[in-house]
Structure formats: C-alpha cells, structure tokens
Design a protein around this motif. Structure first.
Motif, mmCIF file in Angstrom:
data_model
loop_
_atom_site.group_PDB
_atom_site.id
_atom_site.type_symbol
_atom_site.label_atom_id
_atom_site.label_comp_id
_atom_site.label_asym_id
_atom_site.label_seq_id
_atom_site.Cartn_x
_atom_site.Cartn_y
_atom_site.Cartn_z
ATOM 1 N N THR A 64 0.806 -1.214 0.000
ATOM 2 C CA THR A 64 0.000 0.000 0.000
ATOM 3 C C THR A 64 0.841 1.268 0.000
ATOM 4 N N CYS A 65 2.136 1.161 -0.245
ATOM 5 C CA CYS A 65 2.960 2.373 -0.275
ATOM 6 C C CYS A 65 2.728 3.115 -1.590
ATOM 7 N N SER A 66 3.124 4.372 -1.622
ATOM 8 C CA SER A 66 2.829 5.202 -2.796
ATOM 9 C C SER A 66 3.565 4.712 -4.049
ATOM 10 N N LYS A 67 4.781 4.247 -3.901
ATOM 11 C CA LYS A 67 5.528 3.760 -5.069
ATOM 12 C C LYS A 67 4.880 2.516 -5.662
ATOM 13 N N CYS A 68 4.492 1.586 -4.832
ATOM 14 C CA CYS A 68 3.890 0.349 -5.333
ATOM 15 C C CYS A 68 2.494 0.567 -5.896
ATOM 16 N N ARG A 69 1.747 1.535 -5.335
ATOM 17 C CA ARG A 69 0.422 1.824 -5.887
ATOM 18 C C ARG A 69 0.530 2.416 -7.285
ATOM 19 N N ARG A 70 1.604 3.174 -7.553
ATOM 20 C CA ARG A 70 1.825 3.683 -8.900
ATOM 21 C C ARG A 70 2.299 2.574 -9.835
#
Length: 85
Positions: A58-64
């Motif tokens: 759920t981190c921002s890098k992985c969500r992108r």
C-alpha cells in the motif's frame, strides 16, 4: 543499526525483512500492523511473503507501479443525523 521501512520510509529498529530470495525489503511492525495485520501475525513463523512480493503493498511507489492495488481496505462511513429544527 536501524534500517528503513519500505512503507513509511522511516529509519526504525526491529524491522521484519522479507524471507523471499532476491527480496531485500524491510517493514516496521507499525506499518505491517496498520496496513497488513494478517501478514504481521505470520511474521514470526517465517512462512510469510512481504506485501511487495504478493503485489498487495500500500505504499505510494507500489500503488503507482501496480495500479489495481487496494489502498487500506474498506472504510466505514457513518451517516450524520439530520437536525430536526
């Protein structure tokens, strides 16, 4: 030596490292408990895979990187009572 958490990117003591070969990501207990409590329960047994390996991070890098990833689970909305005046 403190290492940084993959989700919150803070330097914290006592991180859990992923046991999967080739994965060197670490997660703090606070982030695992908040975002992935089922994974935190399995951390001490050694039979767990990190959220990045299972594509549930759920981190921002992985969500992108993985756009279909859920954020933090369903939110519970409550309706406000209307004023009767």
């Amino acid at each position: 030596m403190a290492s940084s958490c993959h989700i919150c990117r803070q330097k914290v003591e006592g991180t859990h490292s992923c046991p999967s070969p080739g994965c060197n990501r670490r997660f703090c207990e606070r982030c695992l408990g908040k975002n992935h409590p089922e994974i935190l329960a399995r951390c001490n047994s050694g039979s767990w895979s990190c959220p990045v390996c299972t594509k549930e991070c759920t981190c921002s890098k992985c969500r992108r990187k993985f756009p279909g990833t859920p954020t933090r689970g369903p939110r519970k909305y409550t309706r406000r009572k209307k004023c009767t005046q």
